[in-house]
Motif scaffolding. Sequence first.
Motif, short mmCIF file in Angstrom:
data_model
loop_
_atom_site.label_atom_id
_atom_site.label_comp_id
_atom_site.label_asym_id
_atom_site.label_seq_id
_atom_site.Cartn_x
_atom_site.Cartn_y
_atom_site.Cartn_z
N ASN A 1 -23.68 -38.17 33.29
CA ASN A 1 -23.67 -36.96 32.98
C ASN A 1 -25.19 -36.32 32.61
OD1 ASN A 1 -20.91 -36.72 32.80
ND2 ASN A 1 -20.99 -37.53 30.73
N SER B 1 -25.54 -32.77 33.28
CA SER B 1 -24.28 -32.02 32.98
C SER B 1 -24.54 -30.52 32.82
CB SER B 1 -23.75 -32.52 31.71
OG SER B 1 -24.56 -32.58 30.78
N VAL C 1 -25.37 -27.18 38.01
CA VAL C 1 -24.28 -27.27 39.07
C VAL C 1 -24.69 -27.67 40.46
CG1 VAL C 1 -22.67 -25.92 40.38
CG2 VAL C 1 -22.91 -25.22 37.86
N LYS D 1 -21.02 -37.73 41.53
CA LYS D 1 -19.97 -37.06 40.45
C LYS D 1 -20.17 -37.64 38.85
CE LYS D 1 -16.53 -40.93 40.72
NZ LYS D 1 -14.95 -41.04 40.95
N PRO E 1 -21.35 -33.66 36.60
CA PRO E 1 -19.94 -33.36 36.55
C PRO E 1 -19.33 -32.15 37.15
CG PRO E 1 -21.16 -33.70 34.33
CD PRO E 1 -22.09 -33.94 35.33
N THR E 2 -20.26 -31.04 37.43
CA THR E 2 -19.70 -30.12 38.03
C THR E 2 -20.32 -29.93 39.36
OG1 THR E 2 -19.97 -28.67 36.07
CG2 THR E 2 -19.69 -27.34 37.69
N MET F 1 -19.75 -28.12 43.50
CA MET F 1 -18.94 -27.34 44.26
C MET F 1 -19.44 -27.51 45.83
SD MET F 1 -19.18 -22.93 44.34
CE MET F 1 -20.18 -23.07 45.76
N ALA G 1 -21.81 -20.20 43.45
CA ALA G 1 -21.66 -21.22 42.43
C ALA G 1 -22.28 -20.37 41.01
CB ALA G 1 -22.46 -22.42 42.71
N LYS H 1 -18.97 -18.51 39.98
CA LYS H 1 -18.31 -19.36 39.45
C LYS H 1 -18.31 -20.07 38.00
CE LYS H 1 -15.12 -21.62 41.89
NZ LYS H 1 -14.41 -22.37 42.58
N HIS H 2 -19.48 -20.55 38.18
CA HIS H 2 -19.95 -21.39 36.79
C HIS H 2 -21.14 -20.56 36.21
CE1 HIS H 2 -17.45 -24.39 38.78
NE2 HIS H 2 -17.84 -24.31 39.75
N TYR I 1 -24.85 -21.91 33.10
CA TYR I 1 -25.40 -23.44 33.48
C TYR I 1 -27.10 -23.10 33.12
CZ TYR I 1 -21.23 -26.09 34.22
OH TYR I 1 -19.98 -26.49 34.30
N TYR J 1 -28.88 -24.56 38.75
CA TYR J 1 -28.31 -24.71 39.91
C TYR J 1 -29.15 -25.26 40.96
CZ TYR J 1 -25.46 -21.35 37.25
OH TYR J 1 -24.63 -20.81 36.33
#
Length: 310
Positions: free
Chosen positions: A12, A15, A18, A39, A43-44, A46, A76, A79-80, A83, A86
């Motif tokens: 993480n 974390s 994105v 992953k 954690p996030t 796309m 991205a 949608k997110h 953060y 990116y």
Amino acid sequence: MCENPKPVCLRNAFSDVVLVIVYNYPFYSSIPELTLLYKNAFPTMMFCGPREAKNQAVETLYIHKGYFAYVCMSRAMEKHPGYVGYLLINDDVMLNYWNLIGFKRDKIWEGPKDPINFRNYSLPEKWYWWNSNWGMETCQKAFSEIWAMKERDFSGTFLIDTYQRTHPKKKLLNMKIAVDLLRENGNGTFYCFHGRSDVFYIPGKFAETFRIFSVIFYKHGSFLEIAIPTICRMLDEEENFEYIPGVYLPGRAGEPPVRKAQHFWEVYNRDLAFVHPFKLNYTVDGDLNSVILRNFIIEYSNTLSKCEAN
């Protein structure tokens, strides 16, 4: 291959970022492998591509062979929201994310300024894209639209740091500031910039502004490697950028440095932040890369997520 010191736990570690992975073509068979690789640290994630995928979550956008991949970054951000940053990579980028830990997440990141020379392959003297249908004229049209907007404010956009320091009471981004930044980064001249953009990072504080510019450049059909370097230089001073220590192998699609697995492994080591390209969909060479990815890089990545209890 260069070995790193004893791994530290990076589960993480990103974390607040994105990770956006773009497929220029709908060759989605590598999604499971890339998911395994990234992953634990991101954690996030796309995935984005030109078509829907069976049994895989892929944002479907018209990116025309990757020419407009920057709209995946905009999606991205939409949608997110919220953060810290990116990070966009193409699916054929091998990202050694453990070497990005020390980079400042409030700064724009680009790849290295100077490409490597590899055997007899080098960059052409004349860059093809300038005079293409997606080249200089599209950038000039996008800039002209931004120029016409430069006296207007847009609600919901974030302020550029350098402007905020000198105008602490100003809350909205004026397009004039972006235009002034572009001129400053061009040493007093309004340039359209270009550069490799298979890897780039945008801080969240610039997300809304980036989305506005992305729409404009996309509307005029501007090529990724022109749109992104130019947009970035309307977001902040270039002297504030951070440059990721990676390798872009030269060559056009189908040429050995791009196609042959052996050439990738000649330059790859764990101390680089990335190497491009890393093909997983080519017959034979893609299979070889896949085997090494699973048994060498993913295995190493997994060790970085094994956190010992305090």
